[in-house]
Design a protein around this motif. Structure first.
Motif, PDB file in Angstrom:
ATOM      1  N   GLY A 142      -5.167 -75.225  37.436  1.00 26.68           N
ATOM      2  CA  GLY A 142      -4.407 -73.999  37.845  1.00 26.68           C
ATOM      3  C   GLY A 142      -4.403 -73.875  39.353  1.00 26.68           C
ATOM      4  O   GLY A 142      -3.592 -73.229  40.133  1.00 26.68           O
ATOM      5  N   ASN A 143      -5.684 -74.474  39.949  1.00 25.12           N
ATOM      6  CA  ASN A 143      -5.557 -74.367  41.576  1.00 25.12           C
ATOM      7  C   ASN A 143      -4.361 -75.015  42.274  1.00 25.12           C
ATOM      8  O   ASN A 143      -4.262 -76.059  41.923  1.00 25.12           O
ATOM      9  N   ASP A 191       1.972 -65.724  40.872  1.00 26.18           N
ATOM     10  CA  ASP A 191       2.058 -67.037  40.298  1.00 26.18           C
ATOM     11  C   ASP A 191       2.861 -68.032  41.701  1.00 26.18           C
ATOM     12  O   ASP A 191       3.881 -67.454  41.840  1.00 26.18           O
ATOM     13  N   SER A 192       2.099 -69.001  42.092  1.00 21.01           N
ATOM     14  CA  SER A 192       2.875 -69.867  42.890  1.00 21.01           C
ATOM     15  C   SER A 192       2.816 -71.161  42.583  1.00 21.01           C
ATOM     16  O   SER A 192       3.887 -72.163  42.662  1.00 21.01           O
ATOM     17  N   GLY A 215      -5.593 -72.740  32.541  1.00 22.76           N
ATOM     18  CA  GLY A 215      -6.186 -72.763  31.381  1.00 22.76           C
ATOM     19  C   GLY A 215      -6.471 -74.071  30.542  1.00 22.76           C
ATOM     20  O   GLY A 215      -6.832 -74.294  29.573  1.00 22.76           O
ATOM     21  N   GLU A 259      -4.189 -63.350  34.976  1.00 24.15           N
ATOM     22  CA  GLU A 259      -4.113 -62.891  36.276  1.00 24.15           C
ATOM     23  C   GLU A 259      -2.801 -62.947  37.186  1.00 24.15           C
ATOM     24  O   GLU A 259      -2.580 -62.397  38.270  1.00 24.15           O
TER      25      GLU A 259
HETATM   26  P1  AMP Z   1      -7.451 -72.002  35.836  1.00 22.51           P
HETATM   27  O1  AMP Z   1      -7.045 -73.623  35.795  1.00 22.51           O
HETATM   28  O2  AMP Z   1      -6.671 -71.453  34.884  1.00 22.51           O
HETATM   29  O3  AMP Z   1      -8.921 -72.026  35.457  1.00 22.51           O
HETATM   30  O4  AMP Z   1      -7.333 -71.535  37.331  1.00 22.51           O
HETATM   31  C1  AMP Z   1      -7.705 -71.904  38.428  1.00 22.51           C
HETATM   32  C2  AMP Z   1      -7.659 -71.044  39.401  1.00 22.51           C
HETATM   33  O5  AMP Z   1      -6.258 -71.288  39.923  1.00 22.51           O
HETATM   34  C3  AMP Z   1      -7.899 -69.495  39.397  1.00 22.51           C
HETATM   35  O6  AMP Z   1      -8.146 -69.262  40.724  1.00 22.51           O
HETATM   36  C4  AMP Z   1      -6.258 -69.122  39.181  1.00 22.51           C
HETATM   37  O7  AMP Z   1      -6.143 -67.840  39.589  1.00 22.51           O
HETATM   38  C5  AMP Z   1      -5.601 -70.028  40.146  1.00 22.51           C
HETATM   39  N1  AMP Z   1      -4.205 -70.432  39.308  1.00 22.51           N
HETATM   40  C6  AMP Z   1      -4.163 -70.524  38.017  1.00 22.51           C
HETATM   41  N2  AMP Z   1      -2.645 -70.594  37.697  1.00 22.51           N
HETATM   42  C7  AMP Z   1      -2.075 -70.213  39.078  1.00 22.51           C
HETATM   43  C8  AMP Z   1      -0.646 -70.148  39.496  1.00 22.51           C
HETATM   44  N3  AMP Z   1       0.378 -70.315  38.666  1.00 22.51           N
HETATM   45  N4  AMP Z   1      -0.303 -69.843  40.619  1.00 22.51           N
HETATM   46  C9  AMP Z   1      -1.517 -69.450  41.613  1.00 22.51           C
HETATM   47  N5  AMP Z   1      -2.666 -69.698  41.421  1.00 22.51           N
HETATM   48  C10 AMP Z   1      -3.099 -70.036  40.104  1.00 22.51           C
END
Ligand code: AMP
Ligand code: MG
Length: 404
Positions: A299-300, A202-203, A251, A187
């Motif tokens: 990711g949060n 991406d933040s 991830g 995403e």
């Molecule tokens: P994940 O840990 O990959 O399951 O991501 C958990 C949440 O964090 C999801 O809502 C992602 O869209 C958000 N997220 C993951 N990577 C980033 C990122 N680099 N920047 C902003 N939000 C992210």
């Protein structure tokens, strides 16, 4: 199955080791840790000088002097900072002496200008003086040959200044780790590009790389990887090759497309732990290959930043030469009741302030969601909401760790 935060931190620190040393100019060494003891090559101060602007006197000339019974002495000269004159004074005489000027022999005290009055070459003194008054004595701070800064001391602006006052231009410091950052997620879109529905910017790269910048660490940007095993394998492998510490964001949880741990296993990374009993930040992963450290960060955005602060930063500081991790912890009165389910330590973003009665008060910020970076903007601390507790009452005393 979850490891508690303090055990996780202990394991991370246990596996982090100091990097080698390098030589740096003192003005480039701020924030680094010394890789050598520093020995005073001279006494500090180097010579006895005056601490004030005033007059050098012989104390015998000012016995029983006070504001009602002043003494008059003849002004015979002046010594400014930087002068090396060897003027002497006799009984009945005094010398104008300015801050930092060397004390000539024969002067046994300096009287502050504020306690005198000048009339041409006659100075009236309205106070008596004791031997050595207003002297900065040679060697009073550091004696030549003594260790003045120990190995592993962190270089702050005072250290840089002290090194300069010793005439030291270059210093041995511990190297800083090279840190590579990879963000993952289908995403994610780089800022500057257009978003389609369902995509987000991406933040995490930006918040993590800013945190690293604050530590003056060089960052290797591995870009954004899709949730795709081939791409992840390639980027993680590259990251491992060119860094001392690899951060992979996202991830690492239990979703169907969270492949990061599988890739770590494939690359023979030794897993030390996965999943901490902490909120936010549960899915955190930590592993090693030789002396390299690998972190899988949630990711949060808030979780990623807090785990960086609470877990990764201490590891980096240890690699940089820190010997004891010492967060600044205080106790404060909670301004608002807090509730949660027991089982995880919760790090509540808080604002610490002093109230009108000089009490230290802490309140949670608004927007505590782990996706809400807004809740971190005003936060200057984290409130520790212990693992086994489900309520923290308003007015109770809570543990707080400073973030700034
Ligand atoms: P994940 O840990 O990959 O399951 O991501 C958990 C949440 O964090 C999801 O809502 C992602 O869209 C958000 N997220 C993951 N990577 C980033 C990122 N680099 N920047 C902003 N939000 C992210
Ligand atoms: Mg993801």
């Amino acid at each position: 199955m979850l490891i508690d935060y303090h055990s996780a931190l202990r394991l991370v620190l246990k596996h982090s080791s100091h990097l080698g040393a390098e030589v740096a100019n003192i003005e480039d060494a701020l924030g680094s840790f010394l890789a050598q003891d520093v020995i005073a090559l001279a006494d500090l101060p180097r010579f006895t000088s005056s601490a004030v602007d005033g007059y050098g006197v012989k104390i015998a000339d000012l016995i029983n002097v006070d504001d009602k019974n002043p003494a008059a002495l003849k002004l015979v000269g002046e010594i400014k900072a930087g002068d090396s004159s060897k003027i002497k004074i006799q009984r009945g005489e005094c010398l104008r002496i300015l801050t930092g000027a060397p004390i000539p022999s024969g002067v046994d005290a300096v009287v502050m200008k504020e306690f005198t009055k000048q009339d041409e070459i006659i100075i009236s003194f309205y106070t008596s003086a004791n031997l050595g008054d207003n002297f900065r004595n040679k060697g009073e701070e550091f004696r030549k040959g003594k260790i003045i800064l120990e190995k592993y001391t962190q270089i702050n602006p005072a250290v840089v200044g002290l090194l300069a006052s010793l005439g030291i231009k270059k210093i041995r410091i511990h190297k800083k780790p090279r840190v590579a950052v990879l963000v993952t997620g289908n995403e994610l879109v780089e800022i500057g590009k257009k978003l389609k529905f369902g995509q987000i910017y991406d933040s995490n790269f930006y918040s993590l790389s800013s945190s690293l910048k604050q530590m003056d660490i060089d960052i290797i940007n591995l870009g954004i990887a899709k949730d795709n095993k081939v791409e992840l394998l390639k980027k993680v492998r590259l990251g491992l090759k060119i860094s001392d510490l690899l951060l992979v964001s996202g991830g690492i949880s239990v979703g169907e497309y969270d492949y990061v741990q599988e890739i770590f296993d494939k690359l023979k990374i030794k897993k030390i732990f996965w999943r901490i009993a902490i909120k936010p930040g549960k899915p955190t992963y930590f592993g090693t290959i030789g002396k390299k450290l690998i972190f899988g960060l949630p990711g949060n955005p808030v979780a990623s930043l807090l785990i960086f602060n609470q877990i990764v930063k201490p590891a980096i500081r240890k690699m940089m030469g820190e010997i004891k991790h010492q967060p600044i912890i205080l106790f404060a009165k909670l301004d608002e009741e807090l509730k949660k389910r027991s089982g995880r330590l919760e790090l509540v973003r808080g604002i610490l302030r002093e109230d009108s009665k000089s009490e230290i008060i802490v309140a949670p910020t608004k927007r505590q969601g782990s996706h809400m970076l807004g809740g971190m903007i005003d936060a200057n601390c984290l409130i520790y909401f212990p693992m086994d507790k489900s309520v923290l009452k308003k007015g109770s005393i809570v543990k707080v760790v400073l973030m700034k």
